[in-house]
Scaffold this motif. Structure first.
Motif, PDB file in Angstrom:
ATOM      1  N   ALA A  39      31.123   4.430 -23.798  1.00  0.00           N
ATOM      2  CA  ALA A  39      30.133   5.507 -23.888  1.00  0.00           C
ATOM      3  C   ALA A  39      30.801   6.810 -24.316  1.00  0.00           C
ATOM      4  CB  ALA A  39      29.415   5.681 -22.556  1.00  0.00           C
ATOM      5  N   TRP A  40      31.987   7.085 -23.783  1.00  0.00           N
ATOM      6  CA  TRP A  40      32.718   8.305 -24.139  1.00  0.00           C
ATOM      7  C   TRP A  40      33.071   8.291 -25.622  1.00  0.00           C
ATOM      8  CZ3 TRP A  40      37.287   9.849 -26.225  1.00  0.00           C
ATOM      9  CH2 TRP A  40      37.651  11.173 -26.026  1.00  0.00           C
ATOM     10  N   TYR A  41      33.619   7.165 -26.097  1.00  0.00           N
ATOM     11  CA  TYR A  41      33.979   7.064 -27.514  1.00  0.00           C
ATOM     12  C   TYR A  41      32.757   7.209 -28.409  1.00  0.00           C
ATOM     13  CZ  TYR A  41      38.852   5.730 -26.834  1.00  0.00           C
ATOM     14  OH  TYR A  41      40.179   5.743 -26.515  1.00  0.00           O
ATOM     15  N   ALA A  42      31.663   6.566 -28.055  1.00  0.00           N
ATOM     16  CA  ALA A  42      30.450   6.655 -28.871  1.00  0.00           C
ATOM     17  C   ALA A  42      29.950   8.096 -28.953  1.00  0.00           C
ATOM     18  CB  ALA A  42      29.364   5.749 -28.305  1.00  0.00           C
ATOM     19  N   PRO A  51      24.565   9.283 -24.952  1.00  0.00           N
ATOM     20  CA  PRO A  51      25.107  10.070 -23.844  1.00  0.00           C
ATOM     21  C   PRO A  51      26.590   9.759 -23.619  1.00  0.00           C
ATOM     22  CG  PRO A  51      23.676   8.334 -23.027  1.00  0.00           C
ATOM     23  CD  PRO A  51      23.566   8.329 -24.515  1.00  0.00           C
ATOM     24  N   ALA A  52      27.305  10.723 -23.052  1.00  0.00           N
ATOM     25  CA  ALA A  52      28.742  10.554 -22.812  1.00  0.00           C
ATOM     26  C   ALA A  52      29.020   9.623 -21.646  1.00  0.00           C
ATOM     27  CB  ALA A  52      29.394  11.910 -22.548  1.00  0.00           C
ATOM     28  N   ARG A  53      28.009   9.366 -20.827  1.00  0.00           N
ATOM     29  CA  ARG A  53      28.151   8.463 -19.687  1.00  0.00           C
ATOM     30  C   ARG A  53      27.207   7.280 -19.872  1.00  0.00           C
ATOM     31  NH1 ARG A  53      27.260  13.403 -16.732  1.00  0.00           N
ATOM     32  NH2 ARG A  53      29.268  14.331 -16.365  1.00  0.00           N
ATOM     33  N   PRO A  54      27.600   6.112 -19.388  1.00  0.00           N
ATOM     34  CA  PRO A  54      26.682   4.970 -19.478  1.00  0.00           C
ATOM     35  C   PRO A  54      25.446   5.231 -18.627  1.00  0.00           C
ATOM     36  CG  PRO A  54      28.610   4.393 -18.183  1.00  0.00           C
ATOM     37  CD  PRO A  54      28.847   5.768 -18.735  1.00  0.00           C
ATOM     38  N   VAL A  55      24.323   4.705 -19.065  1.00  0.00           N
ATOM     39  CA  VAL A  55      23.077   4.883 -18.327  1.00  0.00           C
ATOM     40  C   VAL A  55      23.087   3.939 -17.142  1.00  0.00           C
ATOM     41  CG1 VAL A  55      20.583   4.709 -18.474  1.00  0.00           C
ATOM     42  CG2 VAL A  55      21.886   5.506 -20.442  1.00  0.00           C
ATOM     43  N   ALA A  56      22.847   4.497 -15.949  1.00  0.00           N
ATOM     44  CA  ALA A  56      22.795   3.689 -14.725  1.00  0.00           C
ATOM     45  C   ALA A  56      21.551   2.811 -14.758  1.00  0.00           C
ATOM     46  CB  ALA A  56      22.791   4.589 -13.498  1.00  0.00           C
ATOM     47  N   PRO A  57      21.587   1.652 -14.109  1.00  0.00           N
ATOM     48  CA  PRO A  57      20.421   0.752 -14.107  1.00  0.00           C
ATOM     49  C   PRO A  57      19.138   1.433 -13.644  1.00  0.00           C
ATOM     50  CG  PRO A  57      22.315  -0.356 -13.181  1.00  0.00           C
ATOM     51  CD  PRO A  57      22.716   1.078 -13.402  1.00  0.00           C
ATOM     52  N   LYS A  58      19.197   2.303 -12.633  1.00  0.00           N
ATOM     53  CA  LYS A  58      18.001   2.996 -12.154  1.00  0.00           C
ATOM     54  C   LYS A  58      17.441   3.911 -13.237  1.00  0.00           C
ATOM     55  CE  LYS A  58      19.500   3.116  -7.348  1.00  0.00           C
ATOM     56  NZ  LYS A  58      19.951   3.980  -6.272  1.00  0.00           N
ATOM     57  N   GLU A  59      18.330   4.615 -13.952  1.00  0.00           N
ATOM     58  CA  GLU A  59      17.899   5.524 -15.008  1.00  0.00           C
ATOM     59  C   GLU A  59      17.293   4.748 -16.177  1.00  0.00           C
ATOM     60  OE1 GLU A  59      21.176   7.966 -16.145  1.00  0.00           O
ATOM     61  OE2 GLU A  59      21.598   8.562 -14.090  1.00  0.00           O
ATOM     62  N   ALA A  60      17.848   3.575 -16.480  1.00  0.00           N
ATOM     63  CA  ALA A  60      17.345   2.776 -17.583  1.00  0.00           C
ATOM     64  C   ALA A  60      15.922   2.305 -17.296  1.00  0.00           C
ATOM     65  CB  ALA A  60      18.260   1.580 -17.823  1.00  0.00           C
TER      66      ALA A  60
END
Length: 64
Positions: A39-42, A51-60
């Motif tokens: 996620a950071w590299y992307a 986003p710079a952080r992966p999306v948490a399952p709850k947020e998804a």
């Protein structure tokens, strides 16, 4: 490194994995670390607007 970036006012996040040291052994911790790195590299290297952080399952689920 973390403290230096904080002092410089950079956006930082400290992630501490329980019972892990320099080499990760827990598969879920390895997966989480890899997702965070990708996620950071992307976000910062590819600049693809993700986003710079992966999306948490709850947020998804909330976003659907």
């Amino acid at each position: 490194m973390y403290q230096s970036l904080k002092v410089l006012g950079r956006e930082t996040e400290l992630v501490v994995y329980p019972d892990e040291y320099h080499e990760f052994k827990t598969p879920s911790h390895i997966k989480d670390m890899n997702e965070r790195c990708l996620a950071w590299y992307a976000h910062y290297v590819k600049a693809d607007g993700s986003p710079a952080r992966p999306v948490a399952p709850k947020e998804a689920k909330a976003g659907n």
